[in-house]
Write an enzyme that holds these catalytic residues in place. Structure first.
Site, PDB file in Angstrom:
ATOM      1  N   GLY A  68      25.618  19.463 -25.494  1.00 39.51           N
ATOM      2  CA  GLY A  68      25.061  19.202 -24.163  1.00 39.51           C
ATOM      3  C   GLY A  68      25.619  17.902 -23.613  1.00 39.51           C
ATOM      4  CB  THR A  96      21.831  13.586 -28.379  1.00 34.67           C
ATOM      5  OG1 THR A  96      20.672  14.306 -27.969  1.00 34.67           O
ATOM      6  CG2 THR A  96      21.440  12.691 -29.548  1.00 34.67           C
ATOM      7  CG  ASP A 151      17.630  15.850 -27.705  1.00 42.70           C
ATOM      8  OD1 ASP A 151      17.304  15.831 -26.505  1.00 42.70           O
ATOM      9  OD2 ASP A 151      18.104  16.860 -28.269  1.00 42.70           O
ATOM     10  CG  ASP A 193      22.065  17.777 -34.348  1.00 42.69           C
ATOM     11  OD1 ASP A 193      22.499  18.087 -33.227  1.00 42.69           O
ATOM     12  OD2 ASP A 193      20.973  18.189 -34.791  1.00 42.69           O
TER      13      ASP A 193
END
Ligand code: F6P
Length: 343
Positions: free
Chosen positions: A10, A125, A127, A103
């Site tokens: 992403g 990321t 996240d 990851d």
């Protein structure tokens, strides 16, 4: 040195700042050649590449997205994946490759390093769930977007005396939810690490209606679940090349359940890809640039099979395997702290 670079998985704000930092250090300061691979690992599989020179990147410090494009291609899903990567490597006369990703992308980089290829990883990321680094770039931008959205949701929720449930991203890690909830003054913050206490949530909404300002703002991370319906709430059964389902829907589900139980108006808002778009924050611009510059330095030192990581305020190089081995989740103590200041 001729060094390839790609952005995989992403997208996230700051990818272009890494490309910029890398190319300016590698090509302008150290006289190397940079080859950009397009659309993540797809570029390595299919030989989709373009040269990157300082003029291509110098103005990209604040530009969202990625100049190279990205994809969730998993080259190692194919039997001939490694051979095709080796063929592209040879055709492009690469000395090394820098892989910028989360990851999944870095998991592939780890396997390639194990197969003897000279690879350096850069963690990305929104996240912030990579265990090897204190922060990934993109996270700060995402939580700032969430905090601004929550500030806005407070005023409209207050005007109407509504409950607003705001669903944020983060997959199985609740970092975006936790930081967004804290920074955006959420009255309740729900993350995947701990099951939702629905009774407590209903009690909170009722209490705020009886004694308080009458409205409630709830942050729910997309990976969170209700105890009587454990597991991820997904948009479809389809999985990506790395086996991830598309998460989404817990906000609507929770809103419907709350409305049915406590009555009144309960609405759900999904921030979705707004969290990943647009210009990186100043913090992410700086972190991403530092990561790109350090990746170039590692390549020139001949240090491979590592990922650049932030530890405290300094950068270190850690083994790729260590970087991707474990998911970094919100610990109980941190979540307790959030609960202690919410409501
Ligand atoms: O991993 C980053 C992330 O934004 C997650 O928070 C989210 O679940 C996922 O990507 C969404 O992926 P896509 O853009 O492929 O739908």
């Amino acid at each position: 040195m001729r060094v390839g670079i790609l952005t995989g998985g992403g997208d996230c704000p700051g990818l272009n700042a890494v490309l910029r930092g890398f190319v300016l250090r590698h090509a302008r300061a150290r006289g190397g050649e940079a080859i950009g691979f397009l659309r993540g690992w797809r570029g390595l599989l299919d030989g989709l590449a373009r040269p990157l020179v300082p003029a291509d990147v110098v103005d990209l410090w604040n530009v969202g997205g990625t100049l190279l494009g990205t994809s969730r291609t998993n080259p190692l899903q194919r039997d001939d994946g490694l051979d095709r990567i080796r063929a592209t490597w040879k055709a492009q006369r690469l000395d090394a490759l820098v892989a910028i990703g989360g990851d999944d992308t870095l998991g592939v980089a780890t396997r390639l390093a194990g197969a003897g290829l000279a690879v350096v990883g850069v963690p990305k990321t929104i996240d912030n769930d990579l265990s090897g680094t204190d922060y990934t770039f993109g996270f700060d931008t995402a939580i700032n977007i969430c905090a601004e959205a929550l500030d806005r949701l407070h005023t409209t929720a207050r005007s109407h005396g509504r409950v607003l449930v705001c669903e944020v991203m983060g997959r199985q890690a609740g970092w975006i939810g936790a930081y967004a909830g804290l920074a955006g003054g959420a009255h309740a913050t729900l993350v995947p690490e701990f099951p939702i206490d629905f009774e407590a949530l209903c009690a909170l909404v009722r209490r705020r209606r009886q004694d308080g300002p009458g409205y409630t703002v709830i942050v729910v991370a997309e990976g969170a679940s209700l105890p009587d319906a454990p597991g991820e709430v997904t948009v479809s059964a389809e999985k990506d090349a790395f086996g991830h389902a598309r998460l989404g829907g817990i906000g609507e589900r929770l809103a419907a359940r709350l409305e049915a139980t406590v009555g009144g108006e309960v609405r759900a808002v999904v921030l979705g890809h707004v969290q990943r778009g647009g210009a990186p924050s100043a913090y992410d611009r700086v972190l991403a640039t530092r990561f790109g510059v350090r990746a170039a330095d590692l390549v020139h030192e001949g240090t491979f099979g590592v990922m650049v990581a932030l530890r405290g305020t300094g950068l270190v190089a850690i083994p790729l395997a260590e970087a991707t081995g474990e998911l970094k989740q919100v610990p109980r103590s941190f979540y307790d702290m959030i609960e202690g200041v919410s409501g």
